[in-house]
Structure formats: structure tokens, C-alpha cells
Design a protein around this motif. Structure first.
Motif, PDB file in Angstrom:
ATOM      1  N   ILE A   1       0.884  -1.172   0.000  1.00 53.99           N
ATOM      2  CA  ILE A   1       0.000   0.000   0.000  1.00 53.99           C
ATOM      3  C   ILE A   1       0.920   1.221   0.000  1.00 53.99           C
ATOM      4  CG2 ILE A   1      -1.797   1.261   1.267  1.00 53.99           C
ATOM      5  CD1 ILE A   1      -2.687  -1.477   0.111  1.00 53.99           C
TER       6      ILE A   1
ATOM      7  N   ILE B   1      -5.107   1.799  -1.322  1.00 55.26           N
ATOM      8  CA  ILE B   1      -6.017   1.308  -0.267  1.00 55.26           C
ATOM      9  C   ILE B   1      -7.295   0.789  -0.918  1.00 55.26           C
ATOM     10  CG2 ILE B   1      -7.489   2.053   1.661  1.00 55.26           C
ATOM     11  CD1 ILE B   1      -5.270   4.067   2.403  1.00 55.26           C
TER      12      ILE B   1
ATOM     13  N   VAL C   1      -1.975   0.214   6.510  1.00 58.72           N
ATOM     14  CA  VAL C   1      -1.030   1.064   5.784  1.00 58.72           C
ATOM     15  C   VAL C   1       0.298   1.021   6.540  1.00 58.72           C
ATOM     16  CG1 VAL C   1      -0.606   3.343   4.802  1.00 58.72           C
ATOM     17  CG2 VAL C   1      -2.967   2.539   5.103  1.00 58.72           C
TER      18      VAL C   1
ATOM     19  N   CYS D   1       3.044   4.910   4.779  1.00 57.68           N
ATOM     20  CA  CYS D   1       2.726   6.103   5.592  1.00 57.68           C
ATOM     21  C   CYS D   1       3.942   6.606   6.363  1.00 57.68           C
ATOM     22  CB  CYS D   1       1.533   5.865   6.515  1.00 57.68           C
ATOM     23  SG  CYS D   1       1.778   4.653   7.809  1.00 57.68           S
TER      24      CYS D   1
END
Ligand SMILES: Cc1cc2nc3c(=O)[nH]c(=O)nc-3n(C[C@H](O)[C@H](O)[C@H](O)COP(=O)(O)O)c2cc1C
Length: 422
Positions: A296, A302, A316, A320
């Protein structure tokens, strides 16, 4: 406030990730026609999510990321609309090692030393270890905020919860506890003293199930126990059958959801996550609440994973780190708004907040080191990313780190800010 993570024994998941491959698309034949924006704007969250964890009201969350996802990173993610965060994998042994061991664990000590303080909630506490009894006692200690004496937790470990004095006392609303306890059967770090832990339990399915049962039995019924698991130890048919055995038994013992990482333990972080495996699993077990992990890298991913695989929420992870805006963008996609990159002013604001929070959580020295590695990740959003990255790599302390902001994050870009989320 304290230096909660100083000297903490690393869980190893971070070290095992140092061979991580660069971003590449999930292993998903036939994914091309998917339109993530159209899917996102029509998406309805499964009502079981907020029913299990109040506030878990969007189909994504921040994964446990050893060496990164401390309270500072979590709060930064939440300020961009992340509805749920997971701690990094905490070793049962460290949690049980008396008061100090508990304090050293990454429990988000920002609010008067209370794990999961008001801005870091709902929070899932993740545990990992080698023995069902220790895992169960560590889980109890987490949900009780460590309020019994070390001796009592030793008793719980040795003889079970029934042997301990009745109650650890009321947890007041101010002292919020963990929203769920997640059992890690995924971390690929090597065995310790020939004992399995993390993903290595997938080669010993009976032991894995014993751990899940022990933790579920020990944690109060109103706190969900969940599972993080890889799709197998390797690519053999035996590994797949072990996976199915642990996966099915998990729900039988009362696990609320399992997050399945579509890589094998042997793969560590190299090569694509197998989204086809996740899709088949959801088809085979349509009633189960299943979350997906792996590859992701942006907000569209997503919704690509949600549509392609049918999982009910997406974890995630590397996507991130230095990119909390992924959560704002994902929320906006659900409102029909195209994702926009962060302006320079927005980047500066987040970098400053993250730095200050990290100092509060980790102490000045450790925060400088940690923020150097975050700075490198944040630099990818800057138009002069290579120069900014080089400057972050060179910094040695707080003043130098802040000087990079003054040097590179002063002029605002032309981009309009993205609308704030509802
Ligand atoms: C540096 C690093 C540390 C990690 N630590 C944890 C951890 O503590 N607990 C956990 O469940 N997963 C951990 N993971 C795995 C991630 O949560 C995720 O499952 C994995 O990175 C696959 O997702 P991605 O390909 O989108 O990054 C870690 C991954 C990385 C790269």
C-alpha cells in the motif's frame, strides 16, 4: 512525559525489514480496470469495524512499524484522519519485566504516562512472544495499564489469571485502555534460543493456536483480540495448510479479525505482496472479518486492495512513513475529492509537530536520530527531494535538523491546500 523507548530491546521486525524492496505493485492479475476513486466514493464501511472499536470508522489504519510507529508518528497520522493505530510489536518479556520493562515499552507516554492518551486513541496494542502464558500475562498487563505489582503479574504468568487477587481496580475513563490486543504471528525475525515467535509460529501451528487461545481467554471479553499473520512460512503446500489451520482456529477461539500480510515469512519484505492470495481467502471464508497488508504505497492503493481482494480494511505500513497525508487523501477519496499532495507549508507544519512530539516521547537525543530517518522519508514530497534528503542525512542534532526546515521549507508552493476532512 518520559523517554519511554530509550534502551528498548528492538522487537527485530525493523531489522528484518532492512532488505525491503522498493515500492512495487501488488501481485494482482486483472487489477488494471479497477478505478479506485469511483470505488472509494461509493464505499460503505463494514459496520462490524466501529462496532468492535468505536471510532474505527474508515476502512484503513496505521500498521505496527517497529522503529517508527511510536506515539509521535501515531498522533501525526491521526491529525491527518487516521482512525486507528497499532503499536509496534512489543515483546511479552519486555512488557512483563517489572515496572521498568513496562515503561520501556512503546505505550505512547504523552498524557501523564497513560498509554493511549486522548489524542492517541483508539490504539491497538500488539504483542509478540514465545510462550502462551507469558503472552497472556503481558496482554493482561497491557489492558490493566500495569497497575498490579510485578509479583502479581508473575503469578498470572505462572498460574493463570484465576490465581491473582481479584481485580486490578477500576480503569477510569481518563486512563483509557487499549481498544484491542493484536497477536503478532508475522514478524520474520530469526528464532530466539530455538524458540519460535512472530511469523515462526506458522511452522508450529498447534503452538500458535495455543497462544491465541491463551490471550483470548485472559483478555476481558469486551476488548477484541486480533491477529497479524503472514500468508505462510514459505510457498509450499504444507505452509498453506498450516496457515489455514491457524487462521480458522483463530476465529474459533474468538479472534475478532485477522490482518493477513500477503508475503511469506521467508520473503521478509522482498517481492510483491500476493493480493490474489487475499482475494481467494476472502472468497473461501466470506463470513470472516479479514484485513489486508502489503504494497500500500498511496491512497488509491487502499481502495485498489479493498476492491480487488474484498478485505474489510487495509493496513497502511511503509506507505505512511513520512507520508501521513495518505490518510487525509484516503478520506477525501471517500468524499469524491481527488488526492492532492501536501504544500510546502503543510509539510513544514507536520515536520515541526512530529519533531516536537518525538522529543516528548523519546527525549532530545533519540528524537534527533529518529527524525533524521523520518526526514529522509518526508523529503520525497519536496520538489528538491534529493537535496533535502542529503541535508537530513547529514544532520547531527536538534539545531541542525530545524535548520533544514528553515533552509528548505519556507517558501510555499503554488498548490492549493486540500480541503480539510469532515
Ligand atoms: C520497518 C518495519 C517494521 C515493521 N514492524 C512491524 C510490527 O512491529 N508489527 C507488525 O505487525 N508489522 C510490522 N511490520 C510489517 C508491516 O506492518 C506490514 O505488514 C508490511 O510492511 C507490509 O506492508 P507494506 O508492503 O505496505 O509495507 C513492519 C514493517 C516494516 C517495514
Amino acid at each position: 512525559m518520559g523517554s519511554a523507548r530509550n534502551n528498548q530491546e528492538p522487537s527485530g521486525c525493523e531489522a528484518a525489514s532492512r532488505n525491503a524492496t522498493a515500492p512495487e505493485p501488488g501481485f494482482a492479475p486483472g487489477i488494471a480496470p479497477i478505478d479506485p476513486a469511483a470505488f472509494a466514493s461509493a464505499y460503505q464501511i463494514d459496520p462490524r469495524l466501529p462496532a468492535l472499536v468505536p471510532g474505527f470508522d474508515a476502512p484503513f489504519y496505521q500498521a505496527g512499524l517497529a522503529g517508527y510507529s511510536d506515539a509521535a508518528m501515531r498522533i501525526i497520522a491521526r491529525r491527518q484522519g487516521c482512525p486507528l493505530c497499532v503499536t509496534e510489536a512489543l515483546l511479552d518479556r519486555s512488557l512483563l519485566d517489572g515496572g521498568r520493562g513496562f515503561a520501556k515499552a512503546d505505550l505512547g507516554e504523552l498524557d501523564n504516562n497513560t498509554p493511549a492518551g486522548p489524542e492517541d486513541h483508539p490504539l491497538v496494542g500488539q504483542i509478540m512472544g514465545s510462550s502462551p502464558d507469558e503472552m497472556a500475562a503481558a496482554a493482561v498487563k497491557m489492558v490493566e495499564q500495569g497497575r498490579r505489582t510485578p509479583k502479581e503479574y508473575r503469578l498470572i504468568r505462572e498460574r493463570g489469571l484465576a490465581s491473582a487477587p481479584e481485580s486490578a481496580g477500576e480503569i477510569t475513563a481518563h486512563e483509557r485502555t487499549f481498544a484491542a490486543i493484536d497477536v503478532n504471528l508475522a514478524c520474520p525475525v530469526k528464532k530466539v534460543s530455538r524458540k519460535a515467535r512472530g511469523g515462526h509460529w506458522l511452522r508450529e501451528p498447534a503452538g500458535a493456536v495455543e497462544i491465541l487461545r491463551a490471550v483470548r481467554d485472559a483478555v476481558p471479553d469486551d476488548i477484541p483480540v486480533t491477529l497479524k499473520i503472514r500468508r505462510g512460512s514459505d510457498d509450499t503446500p504444507e505452509a498453506e495448510s498450516n496457515f489455514m489451520r491457524v487462521f480458522d482456529a483463530a476465529y474459533e477461539v474468538g479472534i475478532a479479525w485477522a490482518t493477513v500480510h500477503g508475503r511469506t515469512v521467508e520473503q521478509k519484505y522482498v517481492g510483491p505482496s500476493n493480493w490474489g492470495f487475499l482475494r481467494d481467502l476472502v472468497k473461501r471464508r466470506p463470513d470472516r472479518l479479514i484485513f489486508g497488508s502489503g504494497d500500500i504505497w498511496n491512497a488509491e492503493d487502499i481502495f485498489r486492495m479493498l476492491e480487488y481482494t474484498g478485505v474489510h480494511a487495509v493496513s497502511v505500513a511503509r506507505g505512511c512513513i513520512g507520508n501521513p497525508w495518505i490518510f487525509r487523501q484516503a478520506n477525501n477519496l471517500m468524499r469524491g475529492i481527488a488526492p492532492k499532495p501536501p504544500t510546502i507549508a503543510e509539510q513544514r507544519e507536520v515536520l515541526e509537530h512530529h519533531f516536537r512530539l518525538s522529543q516528548a516521547v523519546n527525549g532530545e537525543r533519540k528524537a534527533s536520530l529518529l527524525m533524521r530517518k523520518f526526514g529522509v522519508r518526508f523529503s520525497t514530497h519536496h520538489p528538491n527531494s534529493e537535496d533535502v534528503k542529503r541535508r537530513f542525512i547529514e544532520v547531527k542534532g536538534t539545531d541542525e535538523w530545524l535548520a533544514v526546515l528553515d533552509e528548505w521549507y519556507t517558501t510555499d508552493s503554488e498548490r492549493a491546500p486540500e480541503p480539510a476532512q469532515a
